[in-house]
Design a protein around this motif. Structure first.
Motif, PDB file in Angstrom:
ATOM      1  N   GLY A 273       0.813  -1.205   0.000  1.00 34.96           N
ATOM      2  CA  GLY A 273       0.000   0.000   0.000  1.00 34.96           C
ATOM      3  C   GLY A 273       0.849   1.258   0.000  1.00 34.96           C
ATOM      4  N   ILE A 274       1.924   1.240   0.786  1.00 29.09           N
ATOM      5  CA  ILE A 274       2.817   2.397   0.859  1.00 29.09           C
ATOM      6  C   ILE A 274       3.472   2.658  -0.495  1.00 29.09           C
TER       7      ILE A 274
ATOM      8  N   ASP B 263       1.794   6.170  -7.278  1.00 30.90           N
ATOM      9  CA  ASP B 263       0.667   6.939  -7.814  1.00 30.90           C
ATOM     10  C   ASP B 263       0.910   8.439  -7.738  1.00 30.90           C
ATOM     11  N   ASN B 264       1.744   8.863  -6.793  1.00 31.26           N
ATOM     12  CA  ASN B 264       2.010  10.284  -6.622  1.00 31.26           C
ATOM     13  C   ASN B 264       3.212  10.769  -7.424  1.00 31.26           C
ATOM     14  N   LYS B 265       3.869   9.834  -8.112  1.00 34.92           N
ATOM     15  CA  LYS B 265       5.008  10.221  -8.945  1.00 34.92           C
ATOM     16  C   LYS B 265       4.501  10.932 -10.200  1.00 34.92           C
ATOM     17  N   LYS B 266       5.083  12.045 -10.531  1.00 37.78           N
ATOM     18  CA  LYS B 266       4.700  12.765 -11.731  1.00 37.78           C
ATOM     19  C   LYS B 266       5.072  11.960 -12.969  1.00 37.78           C
ATOM     20  N   GLY B 267       4.121  11.793 -13.845  1.00 39.58           N
ATOM     21  CA  GLY B 267       4.391  11.079 -15.096  1.00 39.58           C
ATOM     22  C   GLY B 267       4.317   9.581 -14.973  1.00 39.58           C
ATOM     23  N   ALA B 268       4.106   9.059 -13.727  1.00 38.42           N
ATOM     24  CA  ALA B 268       4.037   7.607 -13.549  1.00 38.42           C
ATOM     25  C   ALA B 268       2.656   7.109 -13.915  1.00 38.42           C
TER      26      ALA B 268
END
Length: 213
Positions: free
Chosen positions: A199-200, A206-211
């Protein structure tokens, strides 16, 4: 106090930056590479440009697999340390009591002088010698009085690699050890530590830009 998620975010940034720097360094090196072997690529129907891309991504892939494995191992160890403390969750080496090569075997994380974890992000080897080496390793660890446990978070896809893992699972269980892979590996880690590492890491990704998924 730094939370475990923050520690993993810092760890992810460290590995991400190191990977990016390593790839950029290799790309610079490849600009001066001898590309005369591209003749054979072209004979086989691969254009010069496509050959360049293949070589580039092959190099990127090697670095990515290495850094992905090291990152996930370290992230899992952070969970064990969070639960048991540094004194009771640590990397140790044991002497090879069955031969001279290697001189020692490394335990990725020894918990409370009892459970000896081998942590893999994904083992896709198809080398039969891998079985012999791993069998020796777990026998040595077992002879030290530890319980060998293998955590592998992602199972391979190819048939030969799967057969290798099935054999290793039999060896682990046959000596009184434990073997967890895929979903069961994430669940085991959470059961033992109380931490949902999957989950972590999903939140971080999910919060990575462009991921993207």
């Amino acid at each position: 106090m730094t939370t475990l998620k923050e520690k993993n975010e810092e760890l992810a940034k460290k590995y991400s930056d190191n990977l990016d720097n390593k790839v950029k360094e290799r790309v610079r090196e490849m600009q001066d590479d001898d590309k005369s072997h591209y003749l054979i690529y072209r004979v086989l129907g691969i254009s010069f440009e496509e050959g360049e891309n293949i070589d580039l991504y092959q190099n990127k892939g090697r670095f990515l697999y290495k850094y992905a494995g090291s990152f996930l191992e370290e992230a899992a160890v952070l969970c064990f340390i969070e639960k048991f403390g540094k004194e009771n969750a640590k990397k140790v080496k044991v002497p090879n009591s069955e031969g001279t090569r290697p001189k020692t075997f490394e335990i990725d994380c020894l918990i409370e002088e009892k459970n000896a974890y081998e942590i893999k992000w994904r083992d896709a080897t198809t080398d039969g010698d891998h079985i012999t080496k791993e069998h020796t390793r777990i026998r040595v660890i077992h002879s030290e009085g530890y319980t060998p446990i293998r955590l592998m978070f992602y199972y391979p896809n190819r048939d030969q690699a799967i057969k290798i893992q099935q054999t290793l699972e039999t060896l682990y269980k046959g000596i009184g050890g434990q073997y967890y892979y895929g979903e069961s590996a994430w669940e085991h880690l959470e059961d033992v530590t109380g931490i949902d590492l999957l989950g972590i890491l999903t939140d971080i990704a999910d919060n990575k830009k462009g991921a993207t998924a």
